[in-house]
Design an enzyme around this catalytic site. Structure first.
Site, PDB file in Angstrom:
ATOM      1  NE  ARG A  23      -3.118  -2.439   2.735  1.00 43.26           N
ATOM      2  CZ  ARG A  23      -3.772  -3.443   3.475  1.00 43.26           C
ATOM      3  NH1 ARG A  23      -3.358  -2.978   4.962  1.00 43.26           N
ATOM      4  NH2 ARG A  23      -4.313  -4.134   3.638  1.00 43.26           N
ATOM      5  NE  ARG A  64      -7.182  -0.930   5.356  1.00 48.25           N
ATOM      6  CZ  ARG A  64      -7.039  -2.833   6.252  1.00 48.25           C
ATOM      7  NH1 ARG A  64      -6.724  -2.882   7.301  1.00 48.25           N
ATOM      8  NH2 ARG A  64      -7.551  -3.058   4.929  1.00 48.25           N
ATOM      9  NE  ARG A 118      -8.363  -7.204   2.085  1.00 45.83           N
ATOM     10  CZ  ARG A 118      -7.123  -7.539   2.710  1.00 45.83           C
ATOM     11  NH1 ARG A 118      -7.192  -7.478   3.481  1.00 45.83           N
ATOM     12  NH2 ARG A 118      -6.346  -7.871   1.637  1.00 45.83           N
TER      13      ARG A 118
HETATM   14  N1  LIG Z   1      -1.673 -16.509   8.051  1.00 44.98           N
HETATM   15  C1  LIG Z   1      -0.801 -15.880   8.099  1.00 44.98           C
HETATM   16  N2  LIG Z   1      -1.419 -14.380   7.981  1.00 44.98           N
HETATM   17  C2  LIG Z   1      -0.755 -13.425   7.608  1.00 44.98           C
HETATM   18  C3  LIG Z   1       0.614 -12.866   7.393  1.00 44.98           C
HETATM   19  N3  LIG Z   1       1.061 -11.886   7.603  1.00 44.98           N
HETATM   20  C4  LIG Z   1       0.256 -11.182   7.236  1.00 44.98           C
HETATM   21  N4  LIG Z   1      -1.451 -12.046   7.681  1.00 44.98           N
HETATM   22  C5  LIG Z   1      -2.347 -11.561   7.376  1.00 44.98           C
HETATM   23  O1  LIG Z   1      -3.246 -11.977   6.729  1.00 44.98           O
HETATM   24  C6  LIG Z   1      -4.560 -10.578   6.388  1.00 44.98           C
HETATM   25  C7  LIG Z   1      -4.377  -9.758   5.302  1.00 44.98           C
HETATM   26  O2  LIG Z   1      -3.552  -8.828   5.901  1.00 44.98           O
HETATM   27  P1  LIG Z   1      -3.017  -7.204   4.866  1.00 44.98           P
HETATM   28  O3  LIG Z   1      -3.078  -8.010   3.678  1.00 44.98           O
HETATM   29  O4  LIG Z   1      -2.042  -6.454   5.826  1.00 44.98           O
HETATM   30  O5  LIG Z   1      -4.683  -6.571   4.797  1.00 44.98           O
HETATM   31  P2  LIG Z   1      -5.347  -6.028   6.832  1.00 44.98           P
HETATM   32  O6  LIG Z   1      -5.135  -7.289   7.689  1.00 44.98           O
HETATM   33  O7  LIG Z   1      -6.934  -5.630   6.773  1.00 44.98           O
HETATM   34  O8  LIG Z   1      -4.474  -5.211   7.117  1.00 44.98           O
HETATM   35  C8  LIG Z   1      -4.997 -10.666   7.946  1.00 44.98           C
HETATM   36  O9  LIG Z   1      -5.377 -11.392   9.012  1.00 44.98           O
HETATM   37  C9  LIG Z   1      -3.218 -10.642   8.573  1.00 44.98           C
HETATM   38  O10 LIG Z   1      -3.537 -10.674  10.057  1.00 44.98           O
HETATM   39  C10 LIG Z   1       1.575 -14.554   8.335  1.00 44.98           C
HETATM   40  O11 LIG Z   1       2.345 -14.380   7.985  1.00 44.98           O
HETATM   41  N5  LIG Z   1       0.193 -15.134   8.279  1.00 44.98           N
HETATM   42  N1  LIG Z   2     -12.426   1.876  17.802  1.00 42.27           N
HETATM   43  C1  LIG Z   2     -11.521   1.968  16.031  1.00 42.27           C
HETATM   44  N2  LIG Z   2     -12.840   2.489  16.013  1.00 42.27           N
HETATM   45  C2  LIG Z   2     -12.797   3.129  14.137  1.00 42.27           C
HETATM   46  N3  LIG Z   2     -11.941   2.873  13.667  1.00 42.27           N
HETATM   47  C3  LIG Z   2     -10.751   2.241  13.919  1.00 42.27           C
HETATM   48  C4  LIG Z   2     -10.626   1.727  15.384  1.00 42.27           C
HETATM   49  N4  LIG Z   2      -9.888   0.739  14.891  1.00 42.27           N
HETATM   50  C5  LIG Z   2      -9.545   0.720  14.100  1.00 42.27           C
HETATM   51  N5  LIG Z   2     -10.682   1.725  12.838  1.00 42.27           N
HETATM   52  C6  LIG Z   2      -9.909   2.030  12.002  1.00 42.27           C
HETATM   53  O1  LIG Z   2      -9.944   0.601  10.344  1.00 42.27           O
HETATM   54  C7  LIG Z   2      -9.661   0.616   9.810  1.00 42.27           C
HETATM   55  C8  LIG Z   2      -8.976  -0.545   9.959  1.00 42.27           C
HETATM   56  O2  LIG Z   2      -8.360  -1.087  10.994  1.00 42.27           O
HETATM   57  P1  LIG Z   2      -6.888  -1.679  11.353  1.00 42.27           P
HETATM   58  O3  LIG Z   2      -5.849  -1.816  12.083  1.00 42.27           O
HETATM   59  O4  LIG Z   2      -6.093  -1.807   9.539  1.00 42.27           O
HETATM   60  O5  LIG Z   2      -6.900  -3.562  11.266  1.00 42.27           O
HETATM   61  P2  LIG Z   2      -6.349  -5.058  10.682  1.00 42.27           P
HETATM   62  O6  LIG Z   2      -5.018  -4.447  10.819  1.00 42.27           O
HETATM   63  O7  LIG Z   2      -7.279  -5.549  11.791  1.00 42.27           O
HETATM   64  O8  LIG Z   2      -6.822  -4.639   9.976  1.00 42.27           O
HETATM   65  C9  LIG Z   2      -9.206   1.859  10.111  1.00 42.27           C
HETATM   66  O9  LIG Z   2      -8.555   2.691   9.257  1.00 42.27           O
HETATM   67  C10 LIG Z   2      -8.194   2.408  11.722  1.00 42.27           C
HETATM   68  O10 LIG Z   2      -7.396   3.419  11.425  1.00 42.27           O
END
Ligand SMILES: Nc1nc2c(ncn2[C@@H]2O[C@H](COP(=O)(O)OP(=O)(O)O)[C@@H](O)[C@H]2O)c(=O)[nH]1
Ligand SMILES: Nc1ncnc2c1ncn2[C@@H]1O[C@H](COP(=O)(O)OP(=O)(O)O)[C@@H](O)[C@H]1O
Length: 218
Positions: free
Chosen positions: A51, A144, A155
């Site tokens: 990203r 986001r 997702r």
């Molecule tokens: N199994 C596994 N899942 C991962 C790993 N790294 C990230 N993820 C998971 O992959 C999913 C997608 O991650 P990402 O593309 O960064 O999207 P986001 O979690 O929505 O910010 C999330 O549920 C993460 O927890 C890994 O090393 N192993």
């Molecule tokens: N408690 C909350 N209330 C409102 N927005 C939130 C809260 N916690 C996280 N967010 C927002 O929600 C989005 C997803 O959070 P993020 O930390 O990226 O989730 P994840 O890592 O589990 O995918 C981000 O834009 C973040 O700023």
């Protein structure tokens, strides 16, 4: 049981899991900022595109599918999974690097990863981060602004099932509902209070070099 302990020695790691958009990264960033000497992030590998704000080697090691498949075949990973059309995985090296620095290793992984880690002897503490509802999850993911409609629906499509697995008795040690982010963060630090206490104590001991005494004679 896959044995990884022998190659990864150190304090008990912590797994944060929960559906995409639940707030895992938000909470982790705050924890790693406040307790930067105590906790370290396990930098996973992924085949998804970075990203705009992401840096190679910081959020992820961004790699090609070919490279990642070879590394998996070579036994370099503790676990790996296909999520939303991309490969993700935790390398042994990623965890080892954090442990070597004397920090508690934080893993942000999906539920497939949780299932896989449970088949190893890594023995982490498991923390589930949940959104208050599926509607708020969608709203946050849209807000986001990182996902295409296709990626968003993938997702959200697995979120419900992920949470159902996560809520099964004995899968997670702690369940945190991320409604108000400050409250959720407080709950996270409470869940990790023993780790924080131990790590701070150890750091003080190391920094004054006297095994706990303040070093002032007389
Ligand atoms: N199994 C596994 N899942 C991962 C790993 N790294 C990230 N993820 C998971 O992959 C999913 C997608 O991650 P990402 O593309 O960064 O999207 P986001 O979690 O929505 O910010 C999330 O549920 C993460 O927890 C890994 O090393 N192993
Ligand atoms: N408690 C909350 N209330 C409102 N927005 C939130 C809260 N916690 C996280 N967010 C927002 O929600 C989005 C997803 O959070 P993020 O930390 O990226 O989730 P994840 O890592 O589990 O995918 C981000 O834009 C973040 O700023």
């Amino acid at each position: 049981m896959t044995h990884v302990k022998s190659i990864i020695a150190g304090p008990r790691p912590v797994v944060l899991a929960g559906p995409s958009g639940a707030g895992k990264s938000t909470l982790l960033q705050q924890l790693l900022k406040e307790y930067k000497d105590q906790f370290g992030f396990s930098v996973s590998h992924t085949t998804r595109n970075p990203r705009p704000q992401e840096e190679n080697g910081r959020e992820y090691h961004f790699v090609t599918r070919e490279l990642m498949k070879t590394a998996i075949e070579n036994g370099e990973f503790i676990e790996h999974a296909e999520f939303s059309g991309n490969l993700y995985g935790t390398s042994k090296k990623a965890v080892r690097e954090v442990q070597r620095a004397g920090r508690i290793c934080m893993l942000d992984i999906d539920m497939q990863g949780v299932r896989s880690v449970k088949k190893t002897d890594l023995n982490p503490k498991y923390i589930l981060i949940k959104p208050p509802s599926l509607a708020s999850l969608e709203e946050r993911l849209r807000g986001r602004g990182t996902e295409s409609e296709e990626s968003l629906s993938k997702r959200l499509g697995v979120a419900d099932e992920e949470m159902k697995y996560g809520e099964m008795a004995g899968v997670f040690d702690y369940v945190i509902i991320n409604d108000d982010v400050e409250k959720a963060y407080q709950e996270l630090t409470e869940a990790l209070s023993e780790e924080i206490k131990q790590a701070c104590k150890q750091k003080n001991t190391l920094s004054n070099g006297t095994g706990g005494h303040n070093g002032i004679k007389g």
